[in-house]
Design an enzyme around this catalytic site. Sequence first.
Site, PDB file in Angstrom:
ATOM      1  N   ASN A  56       9.123  -6.914   3.876  1.00  0.00           N
ATOM      2  CA  ASN A  56       9.353  -8.404   4.058  1.00  0.00           C
ATOM      3  C   ASN A  56       8.214  -9.143   4.258  1.00  0.00           C
ATOM      4  O   ASN A  56       8.134 -10.364   4.643  1.00  0.00           O
ATOM      5  CB  ASN A  56      10.607  -8.355   4.876  1.00  0.00           C
ATOM      6  CG  ASN A  56      11.986  -7.875   4.345  1.00  0.00           C
ATOM      7  OD1 ASN A  56      11.995  -7.671   3.114  1.00  0.00           O
ATOM      8  ND2 ASN A  56      12.845  -7.359   5.347  1.00  0.00           N
ATOM      9  N   GLU A  61      17.058  -1.912  -3.779  1.00  0.00           N
ATOM     10  CA  GLU A  61      17.077  -2.335  -2.328  1.00  0.00           C
ATOM     11  C   GLU A  61      18.786  -1.922  -1.982  1.00  0.00           C
ATOM     12  O   GLU A  61      19.527  -2.613  -2.850  1.00  0.00           O
ATOM     13  CB  GLU A  61      16.870  -3.858  -2.262  1.00  0.00           C
ATOM     14  CG  GLU A  61      15.359  -4.243  -2.383  1.00  0.00           C
ATOM     15  CD  GLU A  61      14.443  -3.552  -1.530  1.00  0.00           C
ATOM     16  OE1 GLU A  61      14.338  -3.452  -0.442  1.00  0.00           O
ATOM     17  OE2 GLU A  61      13.549  -2.762  -2.182  1.00  0.00           O
ATOM     18  N   SER A  94       7.802   3.189  -8.150  1.00  0.00           N
ATOM     19  CA  SER A  94       8.362   4.294  -8.456  1.00  0.00           C
ATOM     20  C   SER A  94       8.872   4.261  -9.790  1.00  0.00           C
ATOM     21  O   SER A  94       8.842   5.008 -10.593  1.00  0.00           O
ATOM     22  CB  SER A  94       9.355   4.934  -7.425  1.00  0.00           C
ATOM     23  OG  SER A  94       8.689   5.054  -6.241  1.00  0.00           O
ATOM     24  N   PRO A 143       0.939  -1.332   0.174  1.00  0.00           N
ATOM     25  CA  PRO A 143      -0.085  -0.065  -0.033  1.00  0.00           C
ATOM     26  C   PRO A 143       0.955   1.061   0.050  1.00  0.00           C
ATOM     27  O   PRO A 143       0.257   2.426  -0.147  1.00  0.00           O
ATOM     28  CB  PRO A 143      -0.790  -0.140   1.418  1.00  0.00           C
ATOM     29  CG  PRO A 143      -0.067  -0.907   2.097  1.00  0.00           C
ATOM     30  CD  PRO A 143       0.819  -1.874   1.225  1.00  0.00           C
ATOM     31  N   GLU A 170      10.995  -8.461  -3.110  1.00  0.00           N
ATOM     32  CA  GLU A 170      10.474  -9.466  -1.928  1.00  0.00           C
ATOM     33  C   GLU A 170       9.690 -10.777  -2.627  1.00  0.00           C
ATOM     34  O   GLU A 170      10.144 -11.784  -1.862  1.00  0.00           O
ATOM     35  CB  GLU A 170       9.371  -8.710  -1.301  1.00  0.00           C
ATOM     36  CG  GLU A 170       9.841  -7.688  -0.381  1.00  0.00           C
ATOM     37  CD  GLU A 170       8.786  -7.452   0.646  1.00  0.00           C
ATOM     38  OE1 GLU A 170       8.026  -8.364   0.744  1.00  0.00           O
ATOM     39  OE2 GLU A 170       8.784  -6.334   1.192  1.00  0.00           O
ATOM     40  N   ARG A 179      11.590   9.109   1.084  1.00  0.00           N
ATOM     41  CA  ARG A 179      10.606   8.560   0.611  1.00  0.00           C
ATOM     42  C   ARG A 179       9.412   9.233   0.492  1.00  0.00           C
ATOM     43  O   ARG A 179       8.495   8.880  -0.339  1.00  0.00           O
ATOM     44  CB  ARG A 179      10.384   7.130   1.517  1.00  0.00           C
ATOM     45  CG  ARG A 179      11.442   6.123   1.177  1.00  0.00           C
ATOM     46  CD  ARG A 179      10.627   4.812   1.383  1.00  0.00           C
ATOM     47  NE  ARG A 179      11.271   3.810   0.728  1.00  0.00           N
ATOM     48  CZ  ARG A 179      10.770   3.142  -0.410  1.00  0.00           C
ATOM     49  NH1 ARG A 179       9.411   3.650  -0.863  1.00  0.00           N
ATOM     50  NH2 ARG A 179      11.334   2.378  -1.257  1.00  0.00           N
ATOM     51  N   ASP A 235       9.722  -2.295  -8.227  1.00  0.00           N
ATOM     52  CA  ASP A 235      10.656  -3.189  -8.317  1.00  0.00           C
ATOM     53  C   ASP A 235      11.239  -3.872  -6.827  1.00  0.00           C
ATOM     54  O   ASP A 235      11.762  -5.008  -6.584  1.00  0.00           O
ATOM     55  CB  ASP A 235      12.001  -2.659  -8.813  1.00  0.00           C
ATOM     56  CG  ASP A 235      11.636  -2.163 -10.470  1.00  0.00           C
ATOM     57  OD1 ASP A 235      10.801  -2.855 -10.970  1.00  0.00           O
ATOM     58  OD2 ASP A 235      12.326  -1.264 -10.955  1.00  0.00           O
ATOM     59  N   THR A 278       0.187  -5.730   2.387  1.00  0.00           N
ATOM     60  CA  THR A 278       1.427  -5.839   3.259  1.00  0.00           C
ATOM     61  C   THR A 278       1.261  -5.023   4.449  1.00  0.00           C
ATOM     62  O   THR A 278       1.020  -3.929   4.254  1.00  0.00           O
ATOM     63  CB  THR A 278       2.687  -6.017   2.643  1.00  0.00           C
ATOM     64  OG1 THR A 278       2.578  -4.611   1.996  1.00  0.00           O
ATOM     65  CG2 THR A 278       2.849  -7.022   1.358  1.00  0.00           C
TER      66      THR A 278
HETATM   67  C1  LIG Z   1      20.342  14.428 -16.710  1.00  0.00           C
HETATM   68  C2  LIG Z   1      19.417  13.187 -17.045  1.00  0.00           C
HETATM   69  C3  LIG Z   1      19.828  12.082 -16.408  1.00  0.00           C
HETATM   70  C4  LIG Z   1      18.763  10.924 -16.444  1.00  0.00           C
HETATM   71  C5  LIG Z   1      19.250   9.551 -16.383  1.00  0.00           C
HETATM   72  C6  LIG Z   1      18.059   8.732 -16.573  1.00  0.00           C
HETATM   73  C7  LIG Z   1      18.650   7.301 -16.178  1.00  0.00           C
HETATM   74  C8  LIG Z   1      17.557   6.584 -15.729  1.00  0.00           C
HETATM   75  C9  LIG Z   1      17.957   5.020 -15.739  1.00  0.00           C
HETATM   76  C10 LIG Z   1      17.151   4.358 -14.408  1.00  0.00           C
HETATM   77  C11 LIG Z   1      17.288   2.873 -14.400  1.00  0.00           C
HETATM   78  C12 LIG Z   1      16.761   2.532 -13.248  1.00  0.00           C
HETATM   79  C13 LIG Z   1      16.831   0.987 -13.180  1.00  0.00           C
HETATM   80  C14 LIG Z   1      16.046   0.472 -12.387  1.00  0.00           C
HETATM   81  C15 LIG Z   1      16.174   0.370 -11.134  1.00  0.00           C
HETATM   82  C16 LIG Z   1      15.181   0.122  -9.835  1.00  0.00           C
HETATM   83  O1  LIG Z   1      15.183  -1.404  -9.793  1.00  0.00           O
HETATM   84  C17 LIG Z   1      15.258   0.850  -8.774  1.00  0.00           C
HETATM   85  C18 LIG Z   1      14.019   0.630  -7.929  1.00  0.00           C
HETATM   86  O2  LIG Z   1      12.768   0.996  -8.507  1.00  0.00           O
HETATM   87  P1  LIG Z   1      11.361   1.010  -7.423  1.00  0.00           P
HETATM   88  O3  LIG Z   1      11.619   2.437  -6.799  1.00  0.00           O
HETATM   89  O4  LIG Z   1      11.350  -0.138  -6.530  1.00  0.00           O
HETATM   90  O5  LIG Z   1      10.322   1.218  -8.684  1.00  0.00           O
HETATM   91  N1  LIG Z   1      15.194   2.251  -9.180  1.00  0.00           N
HETATM   92  C19 LIG Z   1      16.235   2.847  -9.057  1.00  0.00           C
HETATM   93  C20 LIG Z   1      16.075   4.420  -9.559  1.00  0.00           C
HETATM   94  O6  LIG Z   1      17.350   2.714  -8.421  1.00  0.00           O
HETATM   95  N1  LIG Z   2       3.368  -2.559   4.185  1.00  0.00           N
HETATM   96  C1  LIG Z   2       4.664  -2.084   4.019  1.00  0.00           C
HETATM   97  N2  LIG Z   2       5.116  -1.002   4.590  1.00  0.00           N
HETATM   98  C2  LIG Z   2       6.416  -0.524   4.498  1.00  0.00           C
HETATM   99  N3  LIG Z   2       7.217  -1.036   3.510  1.00  0.00           N
HETATM  100  C3  LIG Z   2       6.649  -1.887   2.699  1.00  0.00           C
HETATM  101  C4  LIG Z   2       5.246  -2.636   2.740  1.00  0.00           C
HETATM  102  N4  LIG Z   2       5.211  -3.702   2.120  1.00  0.00           N
HETATM  103  C5  LIG Z   2       6.372  -3.466   1.209  1.00  0.00           C
HETATM  104  N5  LIG Z   2       7.381  -2.498   1.544  1.00  0.00           N
HETATM  105  C6  LIG Z   2       8.680  -2.167   1.216  1.00  0.00           C
HETATM  106  O1  LIG Z   2       8.553  -1.090   0.390  1.00  0.00           O
HETATM  107  C7  LIG Z   2       9.872  -1.042  -0.285  1.00  0.00           C
HETATM  108  C8  LIG Z   2       9.246  -0.374  -1.648  1.00  0.00           C
HETATM  109  O2  LIG Z   2       8.483  -1.082  -2.315  1.00  0.00           O
HETATM  110  P1  LIG Z   2       8.046  -0.803  -3.942  1.00  0.00           P
HETATM  111  O3  LIG Z   2       6.660  -1.549  -3.879  1.00  0.00           O
HETATM  112  O4  LIG Z   2       8.957  -1.178  -4.732  1.00  0.00           O
HETATM  113  O5  LIG Z   2       7.763   0.929  -4.021  1.00  0.00           O
HETATM  114  P2  LIG Z   2       8.874   1.847  -4.872  1.00  0.00           P
HETATM  115  O6  LIG Z   2       8.774   1.407  -6.148  1.00  0.00           O
HETATM  116  O7  LIG Z   2       8.017   2.956  -4.548  1.00  0.00           O
HETATM  117  O8  LIG Z   2      10.140   1.949  -4.233  1.00  0.00           O
HETATM  118  C9  LIG Z   2      10.327  -2.491  -0.603  1.00  0.00           C
HETATM  119  O9  LIG Z   2      11.323  -2.741  -0.097  1.00  0.00           O
HETATM  120  C10 LIG Z   2       9.389  -3.240   0.241  1.00  0.00           C
HETATM  121  O10 LIG Z   2       9.971  -4.276   1.017  1.00  0.00           O
END
Ligand SMILES: CCCCCCCCCCCCC/C=C/[C@@H](O)[C@H](COP(=O)(O)O)NC(C)=O
Ligand SMILES: Nc1ncnc2c1ncn2[C@@H]1O[C@H](COP(=O)(O)OP(=O)(O)O)[C@@H](O)[C@H]1O
Length: 542
Positions: free
Chosen positions: A183, A511, A249, A148, A211, A313, A206, A179
């Site tokens: 974890n 992570e 994200s 969430p 997880e 965050r 991601d 969740t």
């Molecule tokens: C001046 C302009 C520079 C722009 C550079 C843009 C490059 C962007 C490439 C991003 C590649 C991200 C690879 C993905 C990583 C994800 O696993 C991780 C986690 O994604 P989540 O937050 O869980 O969805 N995100 C990041 C940013 O580390």
């Molecule tokens: N209920 C929860 N409360 C807090 N953190 C959580 C919960 N469920 C999952 N997470 C953790 O949140 C983190 C980010 O989750 P994710 O879905 O990838 O979002 P984001 O892309 O914004 O980082 C993960 O490390 C995950 O383990």
Amino acid sequence: MAAAARVLLNGQVFEISLNESVFSWKSLRLRNSPSAAAARGGRGEGENQSVPVSEIIAVCKTEVAGTCKESGRWQKMTSTTTSFTPEQILHDFTVYYVQRSKEHHWCCAEVTFYCSDQLLCNQWVQALQRRLDLQGVRPKNLLVFINPFGGKQLGKHIYDKKVAPLFQLASITTEVIVTEHANHARDHLAEVDLRIYDGIVCVGGDGMFSEVIHGLICQTQKIAGIDQNDPNSKLVACSLRIGIIPAGSTDCICYATVGVNDPVTSALHIIVGDSQPMDVSSVHHNNTFLKYSVSLLGYGFYGDVLKDSENNRWMGPSRYDFSGFKTFLSHQCYEGTVLYLPATETLGNPRDESRCTAGCYVCQYSGKLLDLSNNKQELKHVAEEEDWKVVKGKFLAINAANMSCACSKSPMGLSPAAHLADGTIDLILVRKCSRFNFLRHLIRHTNKDDQFDLAFVEVYRVKQFIFTPKYSEEDNIDIRDIGKNLFGQFCSDHPACGCSQVNSNWNCDGEIIEHAAVEVRVHCQLIKLFVRGIEHSTQKTS
Ligand SMILES: CCCCCCCCCCCCC/C=C/[C@@H](O)[C@H](COP(=O)(O)O)NC(C)=O
Ligand SMILES: Nc1ncnc2c1ncn2[C@@H]1O[C@H](COP(=O)(O)OP(=O)(O)O)[C@@H](O)[C@H]1O
Ligand SMILES: [Ca+2]
């Protein structure tokens, strides 16, 4: 049952037909009408159309209570070519199917056919339903985890409003767990009896996907008696498929496997039962298992971006832009040694023009090699000493891309030619260079220019690598603490040599891994996703 029948659609007579794999409907009136030629080959209701049975989501029968409301339509229709009378039109059925729209989006389209009698209606519903029941690849019961708090904190809303109604329509039963803490999903999956499920769905980013794979891979190895702490263990592939409903994200794993991060598109790929194997990298430190990675393992720039972004965050997805900017300005480089084992048996090269798309032959070839090696008892991976290559230096970034890592910020990805399931990672080394040059490299991630065509960037396709930072980790913890406590984050990071004595950390699919010294190995096709890879843009519904 007749293979074809006459029904009504939008006040016109249509002929519907069904063969082994395709359901079609064509307007009988159009044949002789002046506009027929223009409409031929067109799409949408009222024109000739067909849909593969594999892309039908559901077929539902609706009893029409009476003809009053609809009588205008029937009158219009009866005045043209049909022999139906308004009184006869009492029964209809609706077919819900996948329709493609721009940029890899899928949506759920529907078309309702009005039948002259109940028997005909029932026969068609049954015939279509029988065909759907034969689609053995479709999941019937799914375990769903919703984070969430991922991304913009819309995971629950996205699932309830966009995904659950589609699963219901497709008669998929679900057990949903929202969740309650980080974890939660991983720990649940590591223990629960998974035999009753046909797949797992994670709603989040991601990190949430990470997880889920940790729980699933751990349970699978535990059952098989495999020691995950041994970097040379040959891991057992997981049989359950995983679906990702993007609500995070970056959503890079979803984007790079589907071509877009859209919850409805992903839900439809799950419903039709797509399957795509994926490589997973294992990360070890001193013969201790740390983590698995599917998308990016990044040291230096991406490690620092992640570390900083965790403090922000509350900003949601834009925390990465903010921390990216800060990290770019800090221009930190890190010294160390990379040992890597080049991938020699696979097809393809990180500088290829071709891309990993649905039905990729490079990945299929690796799958065949894997089958061959699975038939051998011994682990073949123990490589000869001389196979290893060494690179020493000062790096702004060390990125290991298991797949392209495409996302909305970087539509081609960190390594555009990387493959989802070829058993390799692309190891990208960005050596110390000016801020201006590093910016050039970064900007090329966002456009079509080649980010590897720069003197300070190297890229290798590898099966395994080992990174050893110049400064030992034990000493490092002290330096970092002293630096942060006394002078703030950047102060100790700029000694006269221009290179940090502080180690970075690894960004592992979003992570943090605190250790800098790691040993990484790719496990070919260890998991499967409910996707098919990025479709060629010419693939259409009809
Ligand atoms: C001046 C302009 C520079 C722009 C550079 C843009 C490059 C962007 C490439 C991003 C590649 C991200 C690879 C993905 C990583 C994800 O696993 C991780 C986690 O994604 P989540 O937050 O869980 O969805 N995100 C990041 C940013 O580390
Ligand atoms: N209920 C929860 N409360 C807090 N953190 C959580 C919960 N469920 C999952 N997470 C953790 O949140 C983190 C980010 O989750 P994710 O879905 O990838 O979002 P984001 O892309 O914004 O980082 C993960 O490390 C995950 O383990
Ligand atoms: Ca790969």
